[in-house]
Design an enzyme around this catalytic site. Sequence first.
Site: not given
Length: 206
Positions: A183-185
């Site tokens: 999740a682009r974390l």
Amino acid sequence: MSSPSASLKRRDLSPDPVEQFGRWFAEAEAEPRIVFAEAVCLSTLGPGGTPEGRMVLLKHFDERGFVFYTNLESAKSRSLNAHRRAGMTFYWQPLGRQVRVRGEVETVSAAEADDYFASRPRGSQLGAWASDQSRVLASRAALEARLAAVEARHADGEVPRPPHWSGYRIVPDTIEFWQEGAARLHDRFQYRRGRAREWEVRRLYP
């Protein structure tokens, strides 16, 4: 993008970013899906301040910095002579990893350049003499004619290093490690030289 890897934790990092880079570089070299782990985007500022990037090959790294070689009359050399700072960006997609290096630039010693040039394949040595890198070329035939002349000149002996060919070393003051996350974390850790020249580590937002 690659499938996300395990998160990167501060406790897993070496206190020395060059050592940490060495770990990741070794893993990139061992990954069969990565053809050239040493391929890196070199970023400079041109004489007029225009950002410029091109792919080069990392040829050596140690506590002094990150080394690549080139024609000293090339466009990249003109950029480095105008602005003595540069950046390198490694991206190892199958591992979901990126490393960014920034710092001052210095020219390697003549002995270092001689040693590396002597280790190159003969064809690459001859090509270094034949190419006026980044200059306008009339035709492929003109380049091949120059190469033939160089081959004839050095037919009976070793090829010496051209005086216009050497290496540069980026002496890092900042090295950043990026690990892809779900999740682009993503996980990002930046090493920076402190006032005492010791490395300080901090986590950055993705």
